[in-house]
Design an enzyme around this catalytic site. Structure first.
Site, PDB file in Angstrom:
ATOM      1  N   SER A 234       0.843  -1.196   0.000  1.00  0.00           N
ATOM      2  CA  SER A 234       0.000   0.000   0.000  1.00  0.00           C
ATOM      3  C   SER A 234       0.882   1.251   0.000  1.00  0.00           C
ATOM      4  CB  SER A 234      -0.970  -0.043   1.184  1.00  0.00           C
ATOM      5  OG  SER A 234      -1.969   0.947   1.070  1.00  0.00           O
ATOM      6  N   ASP A 328      -9.633  -4.774  -5.488  1.00  0.00           N
ATOM      7  CA  ASP A 328      -9.136  -3.794  -4.520  1.00  0.00           C
ATOM      8  C   ASP A 328     -10.123  -2.628  -4.463  1.00  0.00           C
ATOM      9  OD1 ASP A 328      -7.754  -1.779  -3.118  1.00  0.00           O
ATOM     10  OD2 ASP A 328      -5.814  -2.395  -3.934  1.00  0.00           O
ATOM     11  N   HIS A 362      -7.588  -5.436  -1.228  1.00  0.00           N
ATOM     12  CA  HIS A 362      -6.425  -4.590  -0.972  1.00  0.00           C
ATOM     13  C   HIS A 362      -5.446  -5.214   0.022  1.00  0.00           C
ATOM     14  CE1 HIS A 362      -4.299  -0.722  -0.911  1.00  0.00           C
ATOM     15  NE2 HIS A 362      -4.239  -0.822   0.409  1.00  0.00           N
TER      16      HIS A 362
END
Length: 413
Positions: A234, A328, A362
């Site tokens: 991320s 995601d 995600h």
């Protein structure tokens, strides 16, 4: 009736096991329940209905779950299909020196819809799943400004070196770094905000901090010479791209669920500045049934010619692996990956490796961490939808973990 875990009831968290039940009646319907309690006393469970074979045996490697939290032949479904009894909780390992204990029990009868079984179990056992293998050393690092934990594999080395960067959860989450060390990587899990005396918020970062950590790892006698790998998740993924673009000595980069632009925090380095790709809060969408927020469309577009936050990865000499989930719900990882690929190729660089994971959200963790679709995220003070479909996400995590390790070995070996 006997329930056992093979090859051993004690194993590392990312290792598969075989669950067997013996001594049942032929074709007896049963319910299998697994329970795990995390360090904050949140309980995670999974339940599935099965039928013994004609010899009274139930083997999760060959028997199909008939209903419940998972269906079909799913040897590790008892773990990756777990859900928290408290809504919107994510399984996050905070102390890697202690294992998780997964309690597995088999009950008579097949509960409709995988409901919680009642009464006493026919048999039970505990699968202890740890994070530090035999001989792996965990060493807190407080050198200069560095706030990190070093994991060294068993033996003398030298080992390929990897820096592990987490995302916007902040702090120092060590589960990925410790598991990588079990596979032979000297791993420095590096905190960069919301930990001890580091910045509290995602406002501004100095790349010299990350350079200091890179040089520290490079100089260790246990670390192989010739380049360091950086694995980022991320927000940590765009920091990994920036490290490769502006610092010498990065040989391989793994970007997991990342962006091709510098997200949220201005990045400074020796008088230069890389602006941030900012959130456009007006585009926030909310699930009316749960109140959880979708951030997918809440960002400036890095494809905009006026955007100055795109990371100049064409400057890097590293090899790249981009890993992204197609479900995601935080941002468009796959689009960001395409843009990074186009930028590299247009500058005559090697095409990066890309792994797109169908049905994966995600939060791409090492194998068998249960999918968390929604949870509270402290930096934004709200519940976020992370995305993912349970079975597909579990398969994606296994695929990603194997590919990441292979990529790092090939490019740091």
């Amino acid at each position: 009736v006997r329930l056992r875990v093979e090859p051993d009831a004690k194993c590392l968290f990312d290792r598969p096991v075989r669950v067997k039940v013996e001594g049942l009646s032929p074709l007896q319907p049963v319910t299998l329940r697994a329970t795990l309690t995390d360090e904050r006393s949140t309980v995670f469970t999974s339940t599935a209905s099965y039928r013994a074979d004609r010899t009274g045996m139930l083997d999760l490697c060959s028997a199909a779950a008939l209903g419940g939290d998972y269906t079909g032949v799913q040897p590790m479904g008892f773990l990756w299909a777990m859900k928290s009894r408290t809504p919107n909780k994510r399984l996050m390992k905070r102390d890697v020196t202690t294992p998780y204990e997964v309690h597995i029990a088999v009950y008579p009868g097949s509960e409709a819809g995988g409901a919680e079984p009642g009464g006493s179990p026919l048999a039970s056992c505990t699968n202890e799943r740890g994070f530090l293998g035999e001989g792996v050393r965990r060493l807190p690092v407080r050198e200069g400004r560095i706030r990190a934990t070093l994991f060294l594999p068993a033996g003398e080395g030298p080992f390929p070196g990897v820096i592990d960067l987490g995302g916007t959860a902040g702090g120092l989450l060590e589960h990925r770094g410790s598991l990588l060390a079990n596979h032979g990587f000297a791993t420095l899990t590096l905190a960069y905000f919301d930990f001890e005396d580091l910045p509290k918020h995602l406002v501004e970062f100095d790349l010299e901090y990350f350079e200091e950590a890179l040089r520290y790892l490079q100089d260790l006698p246990q670390v192989r010479k010739g380049g360091i790998g950086v694995l980022g998740v991320s927000k940590g993924a765009d920091l990994a791209l920036s490290m490769a673009s502006f610092l010498d000595g990065v040989a391989a980069v793994v970007s997991i669920a990342g962006c091709n632009a510098n997200f949220q925090s201005t990045l400074r380095f020796k008088g230069a500045e890389l602006p941030a790709l900012m959130v456009v809060i007006e585009n926030l969408k909310t699930d009316p049934s749960t109140g959880a927020c979708f951030f997918t469309e809440c960002y400036e577009d890095p494809r905009d010619p006026a955007c100055r936050a795109v990371i100049p990865i064409e400057r890097a000499g590293a090899r790249f692996l981009f890993v992204g989930g197609e479900d995601d719900c935080i941002w468009n990882t796959c689009m960001y990956t395409r843009e990074a690929e186009k930028r590299l190729v247009s500058h005559g660089k090697d095409r990066p490796e890309i792994l797109r994971l169908p049905g994966t959200g995600h939060l791409v963790e090492p194998p068998y961490f249960p999918l968390c679709q929604v949870s509270f995220h402290k930096p934004v003070n709200m519940n976020l939808v992370w995305g993912g479909e349970v079975e597909a996400h579990a398969a994606g995590q296994e695929m990603a973990w194997a590919r990441v390790r292979r990529f790092l070995w090939e490019n740091l070996g």
